[in-house]
Enzyme design. Structure first.
Site, PDB file in Angstrom:
ATOM      1  N   TYR A 160      -3.984   7.392  -9.121  1.00 45.19           N
ATOM      2  CA  TYR A 160      -3.701   8.047  -7.845  1.00 45.19           C
ATOM      3  C   TYR A 160      -2.361   8.776  -7.824  1.00 45.19           C
ATOM      4  O   TYR A 160      -2.035   9.461  -6.858  1.00 45.19           O
ATOM      5  CB  TYR A 160      -3.715   7.022  -6.699  1.00 45.19           C
ATOM      6  N   LYS A 230      -9.079  -4.259 -15.558  1.00 46.50           N
ATOM      7  CA  LYS A 230     -10.007  -3.909 -16.643  1.00 46.50           C
ATOM      8  C   LYS A 230      -9.183  -3.858 -17.932  1.00 46.50           C
ATOM      9  O   LYS A 230      -9.144  -2.863 -18.662  1.00 46.50           O
ATOM     10  CB  LYS A 230     -10.666  -2.562 -16.307  1.00 46.50           C
ATOM     11  N   ASP A 296     -15.388  -5.636 -13.589  1.00 47.81           N
ATOM     12  CA  ASP A 296     -16.858  -5.566 -13.453  1.00 47.81           C
ATOM     13  C   ASP A 296     -17.446  -6.939 -13.160  1.00 47.81           C
ATOM     14  O   ASP A 296     -18.336  -7.081 -12.310  1.00 47.81           O
ATOM     15  CB  ASP A 296     -17.528  -4.887 -14.665  1.00 47.81           C
ATOM     16  N   ASP A 320      -9.498   0.452  -4.366  1.00 48.24           N
ATOM     17  CA  ASP A 320     -10.262   1.389  -3.534  1.00 48.24           C
ATOM     18  C   ASP A 320     -11.749   1.022  -3.567  1.00 48.24           C
ATOM     19  O   ASP A 320     -12.404   0.863  -2.530  1.00 48.24           O
ATOM     20  CB  ASP A 320     -10.028   2.818  -4.066  1.00 48.24           C
TER      21      ASP A 320
HETATM   22  O1  LIG Z   1      -7.282   9.817   0.624  1.00 46.98           O
HETATM   23  C1  LIG Z   1      -8.494   9.864   0.633  1.00 46.98           C
HETATM   24  O2  LIG Z   1      -9.109  10.872   0.997  1.00 46.98           O
HETATM   25  C2  LIG Z   1      -9.308   8.680   0.227  1.00 46.98           C
HETATM   26  C3  LIG Z   1      -8.526   7.394   0.249  1.00 46.98           C
HETATM   27  C4  LIG Z   1      -9.363   6.199   0.154  1.00 46.98           C
HETATM   28  O3  LIG Z   1     -10.532   6.214  -0.158  1.00 46.98           O
HETATM   29  C5  LIG Z   1      -8.768   4.923   0.493  1.00 46.98           C
HETATM   30  O4  LIG Z   1      -7.573   4.831   0.700  1.00 46.98           O
HETATM   31  O5  LIG Z   1      -9.498   3.906   0.532  1.00 46.98           O
HETATM   32 MG   LIG Z   2     -11.419   4.268  -0.169  1.00 47.31          MG
END
Ligand SMILES: O=C(O)CCC(=O)C(=O)O
Ligand SMILES: [Mg+2]
Ligand SMILES: NC(=O)C1=CN([C@@H]2O[C@H](COP(=O)(O)OP(=O)(O)OC[C@H]3O[C@@H](n4cnc5c(N)ncnc54)[C@H](OP(=O)(O)O)[C@@H]3O)[C@@H](O)[C@H]2O)C=CC1
Length: 431
Positions: A160, A230, A296, A320
């Site tokens: 990210y 992972k 997983d 996420d």
């Molecule tokens: O920033 C986004 O558009 C997605 C972020 C996301 O899926 C989250 O933080 O769970």
């Molecule tokens: Mg999300």
């Protein structure tokens, strides 16, 4: 006095401050909010009414939030020609605690995520997402009540960080050439047509996230913290996360925890029976168990053996995926709250786990539960526990009365389907 260029805070109200590492919350705190894109405005309108009604009910006018609208996303762009105006960052930084609706991120091009940008710019390194079952909520599994987990998702690094280059660009070519010529990499299968993304995972980033998870677990007397990774495949990022997590736990919390790394060492030296006995002894002393699982396997075990997991510490991308998967298990993303927090500076931006659900925008249809429960987290953070409890009880009562939005109604028998705004009305009536 904080200076703003384009929009101004409310005349009434005082800032929340941080004094000696503790939040000082006045009776009329200024709290900035971002309405959000898509369904954000529908949800926010409903949620803020619940918040105000609960505060009024509990404190009878003695305390009241001074809401301060700040802008990001499409509304900011339409009003000011900017996706994330400086004033918004100034406000979120100056007033410490805020709440936001979801913001749109285009796929495969266009602006980078504003949600991620806010987390990075304010260094909100923990994405904290509690997942628990509310009685009566329709769920796809037989025993959703066994799910009671709190996800601590690392929020500032991993893939990210946005270090990536598109296939075919001179930048991607340069990075690939560097990897091939200077680093001896010969494993890029299609070098001419590869995009490249880089995944930074640091010791510092791991340690502050795992520390926050352990502190939370100790404070709330939880049984275990599980490091989800992972690391078998990504040895020096996800594998390092696991190792650094164990090291931190033993170094900083040695007398309060028992780790599976310790278990492995005892097993290697004294055999399995001794290791089992040591873990049993630690459990009987109420020590926090620090364990790990490969991602997983974790995703199948949360379905088959959810009771074995409690507090979860993981990296950004895993966190996420896990957030949405666990939310589905207890009835869906419509009631999945969250918070982005820096536990050192106190800065916190509360927000739902879900996105903008654009197909429902403006229909007054979706579930505002996730933002309402994010508000519950916010009031707990402010120390206004009575407000948090009142909202939670009223939400539980409303669901028990089978008054629900479309997402629950389509899976329930005998439910009364209501609009977003009507769901808020029902919660307010149940306060
Ligand atoms: O920033 C986004 O558009 C997605 C972020 C996301 O899926 C989250 O933080 O769970
Ligand atoms: Mg999300
Ligand atoms: N923190 C943030 O601001 C986030 C922003 N996003 C952004 O949101 C946009 C849309 O993302 P998308 O992948 O469609 O994911 P969303 O979470 O927005 O929506 C996916 C599905 O989840 C269900 N859902 C979402 N919110 C609710 C709700 N409040 N009540 C009931 N059901 C709900 C709907 O399911 P159904 O179709 O079954 O009715 C919806 O179609 C993207 O631009 C994405 O980047 C995504 C996640 C977080």
């Amino acid at each position: 006095m904080v200076q703003f260029k384009r929009f101004q805070p409310p005349a009434e109200g005082e800032p929340i401050t941080l004094e000696n590492g503790k939040l000082r919350v006045p009776n009329h705190p200024i709290i900035p909010f971002i309405e959000g894109d898509g369904t954000g405005p529908d949800i926010w309108r409903a949620s803020v009414r619940v918040f105000d009604a609960a505060v009024a009910k509990v404190y009878g006018g003695e305390r009241k939030v001074a809401w301060y609208e700040v802008y990001a996303g499409e509304k900011a762009y339409n009003l000011f020609g900017e996706w994330l105006p400086d004033d918004t960052l100034t406000a979120l930084s100056a007033y410490i605690v805020s709440i936001k609706g979801p913001l749109t991120t285009p796929v495969g091009g266009g602006i980078r995520s504003l949600n991620v940008a806010l987390r990075q710019l304010l260094d909100l390194y923990v994405c904290q997402r509690p997942v628990r079952y509310f009685q009566g909520v329709p769920s796809p599994v037989k025993h959703p009540e066994l799910v009671d987990m709190v996800i601590f998702r690392e929020n500032s690094e991993d893939i990210y960080a946005g270090v990536e280059w598109a296939a075919g660009t001179p930048e991607a070519k340069k990075v690939i050439e560097f990897l091939q010529k200077e680093m001896g990499v010969n494993k890029i299968r299609f070098p001419e047509t590869s995009g490249i993304g880089i995944k930074p995972v640091s010791r510092e980033g791991t340690e502050r996230l795992v520390r926050a998870a352990i502190e939370y677990a100790l404070r709330h007397k939880r049984k275990s913290v599980t490091l989800v990774h992972k690391g078998n495949i990504m040895k020096f990022t996800e594998g390092a996360f696991k190792n650094w997590g164990y090291e931190l736990a033993e170094r900083e919390y040695g007398d309060k925890v028992f780790t599976w790394a310790q278990y492995d060492r005892i097993k290697a030296e004294q055999g399995q029976a001794a290791a089992d006995a040591a873990q049993k002894q630690a459990e009987s002393e109420g020590k926090l168990i620090i364990k790990d699982v490969i991602a997983d396997a974790f995703l199948q075990q949360i379905l088959t053996r959810p009771a074995e997991y409690d507090v979860i510490a993981t990296m950004n991308l895993n966190g996420d995926y896990i957030s949405d998967a666990l939310a589905a298990q207890v009835g869906g993303i419509g009631i999945a709250p969250g918070a982005n927090i820096n536990y050192v500076t106190g800065h916190a931006v509360f927000e739902a786990t879900h996105g903008t659900a654009p197909k429902y925008a403006g229909l007054d249809k979706v579930n505002p539960g996730s933002v309402i429960l994010s508000g519950v987290m916010m009031f707990e953070y402010l120390g206004w526990q009575e407000v948090a409890d009142a909202i939670t009880r009223a939400l539980e009562k409303t669901i028990a009365q089978k008054i629900v939005t479309y997402d629950f109604a389509r899976l329930m028998e005998g439910a009364r389907e209501v609009k977003t705004s009507e769901f808020a009305d029902a919660i307010i009536a149940n306060l």
